[in-house]
Structure formats: structure tokens, C-alpha cells
Enzyme design. Structure first.
Site, PDB file in Angstrom:
ATOM      1  N   TYR A  23       3.867  -7.160  17.500  1.00  0.00           N
ATOM      2  CA  TYR A  23       4.080  -6.273  16.354  1.00  0.00           C
ATOM      3  C   TYR A  23       4.766  -4.989  16.798  1.00  0.00           C
ATOM      4  O   TYR A  23       5.768  -4.553  16.196  1.00  0.00           O
ATOM      5  CB  TYR A  23       2.756  -5.945  15.679  1.00  0.00           C
ATOM      6  N   GLY A  64      -3.866  -5.794  22.524  1.00  0.00           N
ATOM      7  CA  GLY A  64      -2.746  -5.098  21.899  1.00  0.00           C
ATOM      8  C   GLY A  64      -3.084  -3.761  21.294  1.00  0.00           C
ATOM      9  O   GLY A  64      -2.174  -3.019  20.888  1.00  0.00           O
ATOM     10  N   PHE A  69       0.822  -1.211   0.000  1.00  0.00           N
ATOM     11  CA  PHE A  69       0.000   0.000   0.000  1.00  0.00           C
ATOM     12  C   PHE A  69       0.857   1.263   0.000  1.00  0.00           C
ATOM     13  O   PHE A  69       0.800   2.082  -0.927  1.00  0.00           O
ATOM     14  CB  PHE A  69      -0.954  -0.077   1.195  1.00  0.00           C
ATOM     15  N   SER A  86       3.713   4.076  15.361  1.00  0.00           N
ATOM     16  CA  SER A  86       3.237   4.712  16.596  1.00  0.00           C
ATOM     17  C   SER A  86       2.893   3.687  17.660  1.00  0.00           C
ATOM     18  O   SER A  86       2.793   4.024  18.843  1.00  0.00           O
ATOM     19  CB  SER A  86       2.011   5.574  16.300  1.00  0.00           C
ATOM     20  N   ASN A 135      -1.656   6.256  11.788  1.00  0.00           N
ATOM     21  CA  ASN A 135      -2.655   5.502  11.017  1.00  0.00           C
ATOM     22  C   ASN A 135      -2.702   6.025   9.587  1.00  0.00           C
ATOM     23  O   ASN A 135      -3.444   6.954   9.267  1.00  0.00           O
ATOM     24  CB  ASN A 135      -4.033   5.602  11.685  1.00  0.00           C
ATOM     25  N   ARG A 183      -9.810  -5.412  21.071  1.00  0.00           N
ATOM     26  CA  ARG A 183      -8.773  -6.341  20.629  1.00  0.00           C
ATOM     27  C   ARG A 183      -7.530  -6.218  21.509  1.00  0.00           C
ATOM     28  O   ARG A 183      -7.104  -5.112  21.845  1.00  0.00           O
ATOM     29  CB  ARG A 183      -8.410  -6.080  19.168  1.00  0.00           C
TER      30      ARG A 183
END
Length: 330
Positions: free
Chosen positions: A141, A270, A11, A118, A170, A268
Site C-alpha cells: 500500500y 507493514g 469517507f 504518510s 491519520n 501487524r
């Protein structure tokens, strides 16, 4: 100047290749990608050369680095949930793979710009998040991306390697895929809205993010390469905006003109609660930088999605759905 982009069919990588090819000061652009998450089609018409292979292949990486003047290291195994499912794989690609790239760059003496995240700030509650904060990763991650930037900066300090580490926030925009288990929030929401499917929100939706349009990101990366910008520490690549996940969903509903139910799911593991960048260092290094506003970036992204055949408006599943924001059982 010839440039190697690892993860160049992904991407961000493919958008960067297109940006670099458009710059008169750039020469050959080589994209190295194993196509595990990238797509060869992303590079069609860009003029970049695609080499299919892994950053863990030291011989291949060394041969490619010998042909260029700079490397932008974007190749990674992305996604917090994916790292929870297989932490070792994330470590191998994101940490060991980075060392493989850096070793080739050290031997060739080329400038390296690399992507951190981040997510390294993790449980640090201070907002906005500045580069001097302690890092507290919450996922494998995040830990692997902290290793990426730490190795890069250590090679700069130890071997004099010209280096620059960016902490991406993001990033969103055209070419970011949807329709898979690890899709980022912007393409996942657009996909759901255009298909008339429920919008899945993990947690209460009040968590906030600093969204950065990919066009802005690749302009910074290209400038960093062509001006050979370096820094002894990491640099946030975001602009201090702060938008909740629910507000993002509402904005996208308005832009798409589609209405879908919100389906809340458990938070979620993490995931960071709030994310917002301090951008002082970024603006010091890139004083002429202009960001693309969120609404404009989201409009461009939705416009790109609508060019894809699976979102053509004549498809019957695009019929009106339940009112946006209405309750739906988990």
C-alpha cells in the site's frame, strides 16, 4: 469552477463534496466512485452528482475530466492489511489508476490535487517527518501511494500539469466506517466502545499517530482547488500532533462514557511505529489554516456515530462492560 472528485462517495471524498458545494466559488461537483469502499448514501443531500464507475476506465475518466476545471484524486484501494492480502490489486488501482486520471488531466490541462499517504515514510525513524526525508515504504500500500505522488509530480515536471500532492496522515471523522476487517483505528475503537466489545490494540499500544480531523482536511483540499495551489514536491497534511494508540483509546473511553477491556493482539506487518508530521510547508502554503483540536474532532465523530441506528443506547449490548484497560487473554 467545476470539480471532479475521484473516490467521491468515500469517507474523505463525500466530506469534500459537501465542503465544495458549500463554497460560492465552486460550481458543479462530480463524484466518481466504483462504490467498492464508498457509499452512495454518503452523498445524499450534498448536491454532488454521483457517477458510478472506475478510475481504470479511461474513456469514462476522460469524459468526466473534460467537463471540469480541476480534479481531486482521492480514489484508492486503501489499507495496509488489504494490500498485503492482494498487492497486485492495490498496485492496479493506486498506481495504474492514477496514471489513467493523470493522462486525462494532461490532455485537458486541468489542475490536479491528489492524495498520497504518510505511510510512504515507512521505516524512516526521524520525527517529525518532513518532506525532504528519504521514503522507505513498509507495505505494498505504501509503495503504491508513493507511486501515486511520484507520477503526479512527474507529470507536473514533464508536462507542466498544475499539480499538488498531499501526504495524508491519520484522517478521522464522520462517515468513516467501522465494522469491517480493515477499519481505521478511530472508528474501530468507537465501534467497540459503543457496543461494549473489547478494544483491539495491535502491539503494545505505545505506537504514535498524527490524527487529523476530516473537516480540516477537506477545507485544505477545497482551498487548494479554488486557489489553484501547486507545489513541486509533496506536502504533509497534518499538524505535528503525536498521540499513542492507548492514549487515543483512553480519550475515546472518556468521550463515550463507555468502559471496555483492551485486547492486545500481535503487531501487524507493514505498520509504522511512530508518525508525526512537520507542518511548516503546509502552513506556508495555507497561512490562514486552523486545525480542529483532537478532543473536539473526536467528540464530533462520536456524536456522528451516535446518530447511526446500530448505536442507539436502548440496545441491550450497550450494557456496562469490564473496566477499561483491564487485561483480557489474547
Amino acid at each position: 469552477m467545476n470539480v471532479l472528485v475521484t473516490g467521491g462517495a468515500g469517507f474523505i471524498g463525500a466530506n469534500l463534496c459537501q465542503e465544495l458545494v458549500s463554497r460560492p466559488d465552486a460550481g458543479r461537483v462530480i463524484a466518481l466512485d466504483d462504490l467498492s469502499t464508498g457509499f452512495a448514501a454518503n452523498l445524499e443531500g450534498t448536491g454532488a452528482e454521483l457517477v458510478e464507475g472506475s478510475i481504470l476506465d479511461s474513456s469514462l475518466v476522460e469524459s468526466l475530466v473534460a467537463r471540469v476545471d480541476a480534479v481531486v484524486h482521492l480514489a484508492a484501494r486503501p489499507s495496509v492489511p488489504r494490500s498485503l492480502a492482494d498487492p497486485v490489486a492495490s498496485h492496479h488501482v493506486n498506481a495504474t489508476g492514477t496514471v489513467t486520471v493523470l493522462e486525462a488531466c494532461r490532455r485537458a490541462g486541468v489542475h490536479v490535487v491528489a492524495a498520497s499517504s504518510s505511510s510512504v515514510y515507512g521505516a524512516t525513524a526521524v520525527l517529525p517527518k518532513h518532506e525532504q526525508l528519504a521514503t522507505r515504504p513498509l507495505s505494498p500500500y505504501a509503495a503504491s501511494k508513493l507511486a501515486t505522488e511520484a507520477y503526479l509530480l512527474a507529470y507536473g515536471a514533464s508536462f507542466g500539469l498544475p499539480a499538488l500532492a498531499f501526504r495524508f496522515f491519520n484522517v478521522y471523522g464522520p462517515l468513516q466506517p467501522a465494522g469491517h476487517a480493515y477499519a481505521a483505528v478511530v472508528p474501530a475503537f468507537i465501534d467497540a466502545l459503543l457496543r461494549g466489545a473489547p478494544v483491539r490494540v495491535f502491539g503494545d499500544g505505545a505506537q504514535t499517530r498524527d490524527f487529523t480531523y476530516v473537516g480540516t482536511v477537506v477545507r485544505v483540499l477545497a482551498d487548494a482547488v479554488l486557489r489553484r495551489v501547486t507545489c513541486a514536491g509533496p506536502v504533509n497534511l497534518a499538524f505535528g500532533t503525536r498521540v499513542s494508540v492507548l492514549d487515543l483509546a483512553r480519550q475515546l473511553a472518556g468521550i463515550t462514557g463507555r468502559q471496555s477491556a483492551i485486547r492486545h493482539e500481535p503487531p501487524r506487518t507493514g505498520d509504522v511505529r511512530d508518525s508525526q508530521a512537520a507542518d511548516g510547508l503546509l502552513r506556508e502554503l495555507f497561512p490562514d489554516l486552523a486545525q480542529v483540536p483532537l478532543v473536539e474532532g473526536l467528540e464530533r465523530t462520536v456524536e456522528w456515530f451516535r446518530t447511526l441506528p446500530e448505536y442507539h443506547p436502548e440496545r441491550p449490548e450497550h450494557a456496562a462492560h469490564a473496566a477499561f484497560g483491564s487485561a483480557e487473554p489474547n
